[in-house]
Design an enzyme around this catalytic site. Structure first.
Site, mmCIF file in Angstrom:
data_model
loop_
_atom_site.group_PDB
_atom_site.id
_atom_site.type_symbol
_atom_site.label_atom_id
_atom_site.label_comp_id
_atom_site.label_asym_id
_atom_site.label_seq_id
_atom_site.Cartn_x
_atom_site.Cartn_y
_atom_site.Cartn_z
ATOM 1 C CG HIS A 109 -1.836 1.738 1.762
ATOM 2 N ND1 HIS A 109 -2.577 1.690 0.621
ATOM 3 C CD2 HIS A 109 -1.241 2.444 2.407
ATOM 4 C CE1 HIS A 109 -3.085 2.362 1.126
ATOM 5 N NE2 HIS A 109 -2.472 2.981 2.069
ATOM 6 C CG ASP A 114 -1.509 1.508 -4.895
ATOM 7 O OD1 ASP A 114 -1.237 2.147 -6.295
ATOM 8 O OD2 ASP A 114 -1.870 1.609 -5.291
#
Length: 106
Positions: free
Chosen positions: A78, A81
């Protein structure tokens, strides 16, 4: 479970990436209003936040290259990203601000 260093690195990417994206969005809003000085300032702030995120990422990559492996967790994915989206958004924001400047000159 991730160790404290991995957690700190992931949070650094998330926080700085989020700040960079927010500043880039503020740059677009300022340019839309014709405030190009503020837009340029916000793009610079976005770049600074991205630089801080990049430093955290580089530190992780250096440790990985030295044999200190980072646990790949959902949080780390995460975080990466988040950073990549912030970079893309910052690049696009720069183009949008330039477009508003050109439209203002006509």
């Amino acid at each position: 479970m991730e160790n404290d260093n991995n957690l700190e690195a992931a949070m650094g990417l998330i926080v700085n990436g989020g700040n960079a994206k927010s500043m880039a969005f503020e740059a677009i809003k300022a340019a839309k209003k014709g405030d190009f000085d503020l837009a340029d300032e916000k793009l610079k702030e976005s770049d600074k936040a991205l630089s801080e995120a990049h430093n955290a990422q580089t530190d992780m990559l250096t440790k990985e290259a030295q044999g200190e492996h980072t646990e790949v967790s959902l949080l780390m994915v995460h975080a990466q990203d988040h950073m990549m989206n912030a970079i893309t958004f910052r690049d696009l924001a720069g183009e949008v601000v330039d477009l508003y400047k050109k439209l203002d000159n006509k």
